[in-house]
Design a protein around this motif. Structure first.
Motif, PDB file in Angstrom:
ATOM      1  N   MET A   1      37.260  17.201  38.503  1.00  0.00           N
ATOM      2  CA  MET A   1      35.658  17.952  39.506  1.00  0.00           C
ATOM      3  C   MET A   1      34.965  16.294  39.666  1.00  0.00           C
ATOM      4  SD  MET A   1      34.591  18.944  42.827  1.00  0.00           S
ATOM      5  CE  MET A   1      35.916  19.366  43.041  1.00  0.00           C
ATOM      6  N   LEU A   4      36.128  13.197  40.754  1.00  0.00           N
ATOM      7  CA  LEU A   4      36.238  13.015  41.565  1.00  0.00           C
ATOM      8  C   LEU A   4      34.224  12.303  42.032  1.00  0.00           C
ATOM      9  CD1 LEU A   4      38.828  15.119  42.967  1.00  0.00           C
ATOM     10  CD2 LEU A   4      38.985  13.211  42.641  1.00  0.00           C
ATOM     11  N   LEU A   5      33.627  13.457  41.878  1.00  0.00           N
ATOM     12  CA  LEU A   5      32.376  13.291  42.864  1.00  0.00           C
ATOM     13  C   LEU A   5      31.644  12.018  41.909  1.00  0.00           C
ATOM     14  CD1 LEU A   5      30.415  16.474  42.274  1.00  0.00           C
ATOM     15  CD2 LEU A   5      30.429  15.394  44.231  1.00  0.00           C
ATOM     16  N   ALA A   8      33.084   9.023  43.964  1.00  0.00           N
ATOM     17  CA  ALA A   8      32.807   9.195  45.308  1.00  0.00           C
ATOM     18  C   ALA A   8      31.056   8.441  45.787  1.00  0.00           C
ATOM     19  CB  ALA A   8      32.572  11.118  45.750  1.00  0.00           C
ATOM     20  N   PRO A  73      34.316  15.216  48.226  1.00  0.00           N
ATOM     21  CA  PRO A  73      35.781  15.650  47.991  1.00  0.00           C
ATOM     22  C   PRO A  73      35.331  17.058  49.166  1.00  0.00           C
ATOM     23  CG  PRO A  73      34.706  14.857  45.820  1.00  0.00           C
ATOM     24  CD  PRO A  73      33.416  14.865  47.046  1.00  0.00           C
ATOM     25  N   ARG A  74      36.821  17.501  48.819  1.00  0.00           N
ATOM     26  CA  ARG A  74      37.433  18.545  50.034  1.00  0.00           C
ATOM     27  C   ARG A  74      36.993  19.555  49.583  1.00  0.00           C
ATOM     28  NH1 ARG A  74      41.551  21.848  48.534  1.00  0.00           N
ATOM     29  NH2 ARG A  74      42.646  21.288  47.183  1.00  0.00           N
ATOM     30  N   ASP A  75      36.542  19.928  48.139  1.00  0.00           N
ATOM     31  CA  ASP A  75      36.054  20.977  47.301  1.00  0.00           C
ATOM     32  C   ASP A  75      34.553  21.254  47.322  1.00  0.00           C
ATOM     33  OD1 ASP A  75      38.953  22.329  46.964  1.00  0.00           O
ATOM     34  OD2 ASP A  75      39.189  20.838  45.017  1.00  0.00           O
ATOM     35  N   ARG A  95      37.559  26.236  44.863  1.00  0.00           N
ATOM     36  CA  ARG A  95      37.642  25.917  43.756  1.00  0.00           C
ATOM     37  C   ARG A  95      37.917  26.740  42.879  1.00  0.00           C
ATOM     38  NH1 ARG A  95      39.313  23.252  40.511  1.00  0.00           N
ATOM     39  NH2 ARG A  95      39.017  21.411  39.198  1.00  0.00           N
TER      40      ARG A  95
END
Length: 586
Positions: A1, A4-5, A8, A73-75, A95
């Motif tokens: 996570m 991913l963040l 982004a 991100p989707r979570d 999550r």
């Protein structure tokens, strides 16, 4: 996570550069951290504050623009701007529930990750001179190196563990002379023991074994063999002059072959003890690399020829010197003495040349802090040999100070007044020793508290972490005693009921473990795994003391048991990286 963040946010900065909100030269690398207080979300970045000046905008205004540009991100549920311009990220509760499922599914493999690119790494550590038993100072390097090797493998690298055996040179001759004198004393000769000899009881043990096994090796000694020797002295240079003269006399009167046998006998006994000690400590090596093999194979001569061909050698006072000052060292270094013998440094350079030519992508040396002066000279030699010194990482380990109560215990191999690693292991246990050694950064001084290491209390960090594992085992035992079974599917169906603050904090911490492993590998920092385990155990104990796991409601019970099992698994995985056991009972 977290990865991913981070990607982004960096992509959002790219959008603002494209929209000319930020100048083209704006760095896109951002810092993303976990928040300490769940009120502020799960993750946070200060990107808006660091980029505000370049954008010539108010940080909060820039934070608004960044938030609008981020494809979450989707979570991630939402963002929030706090204070002068921090951006906080809130993750969906689902999550963290997926984290439980992942831990239970991956088991012992949870936390393992894949570095890009994976590397073939040679990890050299301990490499203590085989002139006596390992002491507690060596133990820290052993624990650090072994833990680092485990962590690097967990991060996807291939690790070859190596011990460099210094089995030639002056120190080995001093060892042989020390054993020979003790052996001759055992045979009834009234001899002075050299001030500069090795004095530990282990020398007497080796000498007695030598006399019992090979008494003929000392038969060449005559009573007048040491007549006319220079006077010994506890001070330099007298003690140095005496020991060198003693070695020459012993070689002469015993014969070179016999003296060599004494040296090899002593080396074999000490090296066997070191191997056994390290194996018992959970420290294993793929190869024990002999320094003597470098000379026998012609590696040292090859190194000298290559340096000479590259124009980096010169002769002065009959000795051969390496012009290391041309590569940033503070002075030039001798590679061959005027008597024709090569130096320890010459062997070290040949060893590193051999390391690189064995096809490793990266070499890591773990040395005692007293070797800090060797770093620039070794890297200088690699550069002179047209090797890339950046592919060699050298991490220094401060020796540990051992305390019994308020008394600091001495550690001097030559005098024999030291505490061995084996003695420490016998007193506090392997688990406590391994964990205590890696609790602090390797280059920081540490005081090893024997009383704390043996205590069974929350103040003892290894006990506190292991107790978390044992507590979960106790929960499972109580579950069986009550005639109940854990239903995994029902647990997974009810994970959303883990909504207590303490449970959410645990879930967040469990999710963090793979990133902890990766960072520990990147930074060569086993202490970060130890710190993580202490924090995880603390959160678990707080939750366990405040909330019952085995409640009547089967859905909630199974979900909480799943949380317990996830904690147990991560604690076990983390302890395994540090070479520490995960007991079921305490």
């Amino acid at each position: 996570m977290m990865d991913l963040l981070k990607e982004a946010v960096e992509a959002a900065i790219g959008k603002l550069i494209a929209d000319e909100v930020l100048p083209p030269e704006t760095p896109r690398t951002v810092i993303l951290e976990r928040t300490r207080d769940p009120v502020h979300g799960d993750f946070a970045t200060n990107a808006a504050l660091t980029l505000a000046r370049a954008a010539r905008r108010n940080p909060r205004e820039l934070a608004d623009l960044l938030c609008a540009a981020i494809d979450l991100p989707r979570d991630v549920e939402r963002t929030e701007i706090a204070g002068p311009g921090f951006i906080n990220f809130f993750v969906h509760g689902s999550r963290w529930q997926e984290t439980i499922q992942r831990i239970l599914g991956e088991g012992a493999h949870y936390g393992r990750c894949q570095a890009e690119p994976p590397q073939k790494i040679l990890l050299e550590f301990v490499s203590a001179n085989p002139t006596g038993p390992l002491h507690v100072g060596h133990g820290r390097g052993a624990a650090y190196g072994a833990s680092l090797g485990n962590i690097l493998e967990a991060a996807g690298h291939s690790v070859h563990r190596e011990y460099y055996v210094n089995d030639m040179g002056r120190q080995m001759n001093i060892l042989a002379a020390s054993v020979a004198v003790r052996g001759l004393q055992e045979l009834g000769h009234d001899l002075h023991f050299p001030e500069n000899g090795y004095r530990g009881d282990y020398i007497l043990t080796i000498a007695r074994d030598l006399v019992a096994a090979r008494p003929e090796l000392l038969n060449g000694f005559a009573a007048d063999a040491l007549e006319g020797m220079p006077q010994d002295s506890p001070e330099a240079p007298g003690k140095e002059i005496f020991i060198d003269a003693l070695i020459q006399r012993l070689e002469s009167c015993l014969g070179q072959e016999a003296f060599d046998h004494v040296r090899q006998f002593a080396l074999g006994g000490i090296l066997a003890d070191i191997r056994d000690d390290l194996e018992g400590f959970g420290v294993h090596f793929d190869e024990w690399y002999s320094e003597r093999s470098l000379g026998n194979s012609g590696r040292i001569e090859e190194e000298l020829q290559r340096l000479d061909a590259n124009g980096h050698l010169f002769t002065r006072d009959g000795a051969t010197w390496f012009r290391s000052t041309s590569f940033g060292d503070d002075k030039d270094r001798v590679l061959r003495r005027d008597n024709g013998q090569t130096t320890y440094f010459a062997s070290d350079v040949a060893y590193h040349l051999d390391k690189f030519e064995r096809g490793f992508d990266r070499c890591i040396n773990i040395w005692g802090a007293d070797h800090h002066g060797y770093v620039p000279r070794v890297k200088a030699a690699l550069q002179a040999l047209e090797m890339n010194p950046e592919l060699l990482d050298i991490y220094l380990v401060q020796f540990a100070n051992l305390y019994r109560g308020k008394e600091k215990l001495a550690m001097s191999t030559r005098s024999g007044s030291f505490v061995t690693l084996r003695e420490l292991r016998e007193e506090v246990g392997d688990d406590a020793a391994r964990f205590f050694y890696v609790m602090r950064k390797s280059d920081q001084h540490m005081d090893f508290d024997l009383d704390l290491a043996k205590s069974e209390s929350r103040e003892n960090p290894v006990y506190y972490v292991q107790y978390a594992h044992a507590r979960v085992c106790s929960v499972m035992e109580k579950l069986r005693e009550q005639g109940l079974e854990w239903n995994e599917q029902e647990a997974l169906d009810n994970l959303e009921r883990l909504d207590e603050d303490a449970e959410q904090e645990l879930l967040t911490k469990l999710d963090e473990f793979p990133q902890v492993v990766m960072r520990a590998a990147e930074q060569a920092a086993p202490h970060s795994v130890a710190n993580y385990l202490r924090e995880l155990a603390a959160r678990f104990h707080v939750w366990y003391n405040a909330h019952r796991a085995l409640v009547e409601d089967s859905g909630l019970r199974n979900a909480r048991v799943a949380l317990c099992l996830a904690v147990r698994q991560v604690v076990a995985n983390g302890l395994a990286l540090l070479g520490v056991s995960a007991p079921e009972k305490m």
